[in-house]
Structure formats: C-alpha cells, structure tokens
Design a protein around this motif. Structure first.
Motif, PDB file in Angstrom:
ATOM      1  N   UNK A 252      58.848 -24.483  39.810  1.00 52.36           N
ATOM      2  CA  UNK A 252      57.629 -23.835  40.290  1.00 52.36           C
ATOM      3  C   UNK A 252      57.742 -23.530  41.765  1.00 52.36           C
ATOM      4  N   UNK A 253      56.705 -22.923  42.307  1.00 57.46           N
ATOM      5  CA  UNK A 253      56.679 -22.540  43.712  1.00 57.46           C
ATOM      6  C   UNK A 253      56.183 -23.704  44.576  1.00 57.46           C
ATOM      7  N   UNK A 254      56.241 -23.511  45.884  1.00 60.40           N
ATOM      8  CA  UNK A 254      55.742 -24.535  46.801  1.00 60.40           C
ATOM      9  C   UNK A 254      54.250 -24.794  46.593  1.00 60.40           C
ATOM     10  N   UNK A 255      53.514 -23.760  46.198  1.00 64.59           N
ATOM     11  CA  UNK A 255      52.081 -23.923  45.948  1.00 64.59           C
ATOM     12  C   UNK A 255      51.805 -24.824  44.748  1.00 64.59           C
ATOM     13  N   UNK A 256      52.826 -25.045  43.924  1.00 66.67           N
ATOM     14  CA  UNK A 256      52.652 -25.836  42.702  1.00 66.67           C
ATOM     15  C   UNK A 256      53.271 -27.232  42.818  1.00 66.67           C
ATOM     16  N   UNK A 257      53.656 -27.612  44.035  1.00 65.73           N
ATOM     17  CA  UNK A 257      54.319 -28.910  44.233  1.00 65.73           C
ATOM     18  C   UNK A 257      53.450 -30.085  43.801  1.00 65.73           C
ATOM     19  N   UNK A 258      52.169 -30.044  44.114  1.00 59.91           N
ATOM     20  CA  UNK A 258      51.285 -31.148  43.765  1.00 59.91           C
ATOM     21  C   UNK A 258      51.190 -31.311  42.246  1.00 59.91           C
ATOM     22  N   UNK A 259      51.136 -30.191  41.539  1.00 62.34           N
ATOM     23  CA  UNK A 259      51.093 -30.255  40.077  1.00 62.34           C
ATOM     24  C   UNK A 259      52.379 -30.885  39.532  1.00 62.34           C
ATOM     25  N   UNK A 260      53.517 -30.454  40.077  1.00 62.92           N
ATOM     26  CA  UNK A 260      54.782 -31.030  39.643  1.00 62.92           C
ATOM     27  C   UNK A 260      54.846 -32.525  39.900  1.00 62.92           C
ATOM     28  N   UNK A 261      54.343 -32.951  41.051  1.00 59.80           N
ATOM     29  CA  UNK A 261      54.350 -34.374  41.401  1.00 59.80           C
ATOM     30  C   UNK A 261      53.480 -35.182  40.445  1.00 59.80           C
ATOM     31  N   UNK A 262      52.325 -34.621  40.088  1.00 55.69           N
ATOM     32  CA  UNK A 262      51.430 -35.327  39.162  1.00 55.69           C
ATOM     33  C   UNK A 262      52.113 -35.542  37.816  1.00 55.69           C
ATOM     34  N   UNK A 263      52.779 -34.517  37.324  1.00 58.24           N
ATOM     35  CA  UNK A 263      53.469 -34.637  36.032  1.00 58.24           C
ATOM     36  C   UNK A 263      54.630 -35.620  36.142  1.00 58.24           C
ATOM     37  N   UNK A 264      55.414 -35.484  37.215  1.00 57.06           N
ATOM     38  CA  UNK A 264      56.583 -36.356  37.411  1.00 57.06           C
ATOM     39  C   UNK A 264      56.166 -37.825  37.512  1.00 57.06           C
ATOM     40  N   UNK A 265      55.160 -38.101  38.328  1.00 55.21           N
ATOM     41  CA  UNK A 265      54.689 -39.488  38.488  1.00 55.21           C
ATOM     42  C   UNK A 265      54.084 -40.018  37.193  1.00 55.21           C
ATOM     43  N   UNK A 266      53.418 -39.132  36.455  1.00 54.66           N
ATOM     44  CA  UNK A 266      52.776 -39.569  35.217  1.00 54.66           C
ATOM     45  C   UNK A 266      53.747 -39.886  34.103  1.00 54.66           C
TER      46      UNK A 266
END
Length: 398
Positions: A252-266
């Motif tokens: 994903x893009x830099x704007x989607x980093x938080x979403x990626x982190x949420x999925x990764x941590x979850x």
C-alpha cells in the motif's frame, strides 16, 4: 456561496456545450499534429489504461512530441511504461490540492496555452470530469478528444459518450478510433526493471520460497466506500496462513501505513510481511508480479496485478467490475461481490459524492465468501517450491 457559484458556472458551460456541440466538431488532419498532450490525472489504474493509447498515438504520429499530465500519487507508474522516455514533458496536476481553486487552475491553463499544443487527449470521467473537460476547452488546443457525460465534454472537438457497461480501456481506445486513428494493440504492457524484480525475488526467498500471496487492503478515491475492512483482512490472513501455509505480504501507499500496521499487529505471525508505504510503485509492481495470488479491492494494485497476469481475487462494492476489468483480464480474476439493489452505485458519474452510510455491498461479503474465491483461483504447490500460477474460471461469488 462559493459552491453555488461554481455549480452555476458549470451549469452555464453545460448549456453552452449542448448548444454549440455540432459547431466545435472537427476532423483531425494528421499532417497538422506536431505537439500532443495527454491529460490523465486519475489513479494508477486510470493511468495504466492509457498506456495502449500512448502507444497508438506514438504510432499514428511518429514525428509528434508527446507530453502528459498526471496526478502526483500516480506518476511513478510511468516508470514501468515501456516507452517512458518518449515524453517531452511530464506535468503533475492535483485537482484537490496544489491546483485547487480557480486562480491556480487558470495559471495551469495559461501554462498549457503557451506551449501551443495541437491536440489534447483527455479521457476525463467521474469525479472531476466537469473541471478537466472545461480546462481542456479553455486551453484553446485546436483538437480536443474526450468523453461526454451528463452534458459535460460536449465542447471537445471529438467526443464519445461514456458508457456505464463497457470497460474503460475499450472506451479509451474507441476515442482514438472515432478520430480515424489506427489502434493495433489493445493490451496494457509494462516493463519492470531487473533491479525491482530482484528486490521482489529476494523478499520471496526470505521465507524459503513458500507460496506468496499479496494483499492490498486499502483504496484511494473515497476509500471508505471501497475497502473491505481491517478486521476482515485479519481473519482472512490468519486463515490463509493456516490453510495454504503461505507467506502474505501487505502492500500500500504511505497514506495506508496505519492500516497495514493494524493488520500486521493484529495477526502477529512471522509469515506476514508488512511492506505498506515501504516501496516505490515499480517495486510494488515487482512484488505483485512475483506473487502467486493477489487479493484486494478496486484499486491501483489490482490493476497492476491484472496487467502482469497474476491470478487475482477482487472484492467489489460500489464500483462496477464490468466497467473496471478489461475483457482480456477476466480469465484470471475472480470477482467477489454482493448483488444488492443499489450496487453498483458509482459508474463514473460527474461530480458524484458517495453518501451511503451502511455500505451493505461490502459489509455483507464474508471472509468465507473470499476464501471460496481464493480456493477456486489458487492452484499452488505448497512444498517449498515457487507456487505455480493458477488458472481462473470466469466465475463470480455472490
């Protein structure tokens, strides 16, 4: 007040366009075309869908210079265009940012006037069509090729009605055919550099060459109305890791980093790699090409996956797969959608703003629905070999 005046201005232009539509039409004399401008400031998928147009213009006008206007977030996809060095100039245009407001748009229009283009190809559609088609007219470029819809685009010198049930790529090329130009190639071609391919291959080897799934959970253009949701992706990835013994890469893009982190941590599994916001678009393209399966919504990475011929599972909500997915791509893409009465609601209408609060067309898609599609698409060896690309039947999960 400002919005009211803006709407009145466009209503006035819409009326003028209808009255003078026949008068502005003109045939293209190939001998007079020396400078061409392509104006496509949409997303990655929109820009990919003009690659065959650019190739056709190069072939029809071999002695003409070609420049292009693109959106800043999409510009990097030009690096995988096989003829990327042909552009005389590349302009960035941001309708809702750097070029927001009348004065900034006028300055941009004046800069185009000074360059004395002979022809502009402007496949504007959907959100922003009013502004872009109007700017093409005000640029005073003699030959203007573009769509018309909802009364806009009528001041182009060559027009074609934008249809709701025909793939966009097909319509883009039909605009050229309507000018009497030849179109020899209707397939989107890209060329990913060896360095980017090597980068993607090294990522695969990190996990001992397990089957590789790539997931893009985000989306641009009112992403809330196109994204399936973080919790759904968490459950899906857990199941993929268990059932397919796969490596999963989030992109994903830099704007989607938080979403990626949420999925990764979850998920919290070493076989899930989060590359969200950590790649260029060419590197992202290489990762997708290296993969055995792509999963995501109607977004730029989906269009990349289809272009590089990777089997894909596409989760659709308010947009239309018939309009988005080209015929040549449908044999490798499984669409997952819910056929409810109001969907699809976005068919590239001009100046549309989604207003649905429940987004049933996405919320009613279950993890099991997507898993069923994945099982049909993926024919993958799970014995530590490079996964074999699966064949996809033209089927839809409903």
């Amino acid at each position: 007040m400002k919005k009211t005046l803006k709407n009145l201005f466009f209503f006035f232009l819409q009326d003028i366009g209808k009255r003078f539509e026949k008068r502005v039409k003109r045939q293209i004399d190939k001998e007079q075309i020396r400078k061409i401008l392509i104006f496509e400031n949409g997303g990655i998928g929109d820009l990919l869908k003009v690659f065959p147009v650019i190739e056709a213009l190069m072939a029809n006008f071999p002695d003409a210079s070609i420049s292009i206007v693109v959106a800043k977030p999409s510009r990097e996809i030009l690096y995988v265009f096989p003829g990327k060095n042909i552009f005389s100039e590349i302009f960035e245009f941001d309708l809702k940012g750097d070029h927001r407001g009348i004065l900034r748009k006028l300055r941009f229009i004046l800069s185009l006037r000074k360059r004395n283009y002979d022809m502009i190809y402007v496949p504007a559609k959907g959100d922003g069509m009013r502004e872009i088609s109007t700017m093409a007219f005000l640029s005073r470029i003699p030959h203007r090729i573009g769509f018309k819809k909802d009364g806009f685009g009528s001041l182009n010198t060559v027009t074609s009605k934008f249809e709701e049930d025909i793939p966009i790529l097909t319509q883009n090329l039909s605009l050229l055919k309507g000018c009497g130009l030849n179109v020899w190639e209707e397939e989107i071609k890209v060329k990913i550099s060896e360095d980017d391919l090597a980068f993607a291959h090294r990522m695969r080897l990190k996990k001992d060459a397990l089957p590789l799934f790539v997931i893009h959970p985000g989306a641009s253009w009112y992403g809330l109305y196109k994204m399936w949701g973080v919790e759904n992706y968490k459950m899906l990835i857990n199941q993929l890791l268990k059932e397919f013994k796969a490596t999963v890469i989030l992109i994903g893009s830099k704007d989607e980093e938080e979403m990626g982190k949420q999925i990764y941590d979850g998920v919290g599994n070493p076989f899930l790699i989060d590359m969200t916001g950590k790649t260029t678009i060419p590197q992202l393209s290489a990762i997708i090409k290296e993969s055995d399966l792509f999963i995501g919504s109607d977004s730029g990475p989906l269009h990349i996956a289809l272009t590089v011929k990777v089997p894909s599972v596409a989760i659709f909500g308010p947009t239309s797969p018939e309009q988005i997915i080209s015929p040549s791509h449908r044999d490798r893409c499984m669409v997952v959608r819910k056929k409810i009465g109001c969907s699809p609601c976005y068919l590239h209408q001009s100046n549309v703003v989604p207003s649905c609060r429940k987004i049933r067309c996405l919320k009613e898609i279950s993890v099991e629905d997507v898993l069923k599609a994945i099982r049909k698409v993926a024919t993958i060896k799970c014995d530590k070999e490079i996964g074999k690309k699966g064949e996809v039947k033209k089927t839809e999960i409903v």
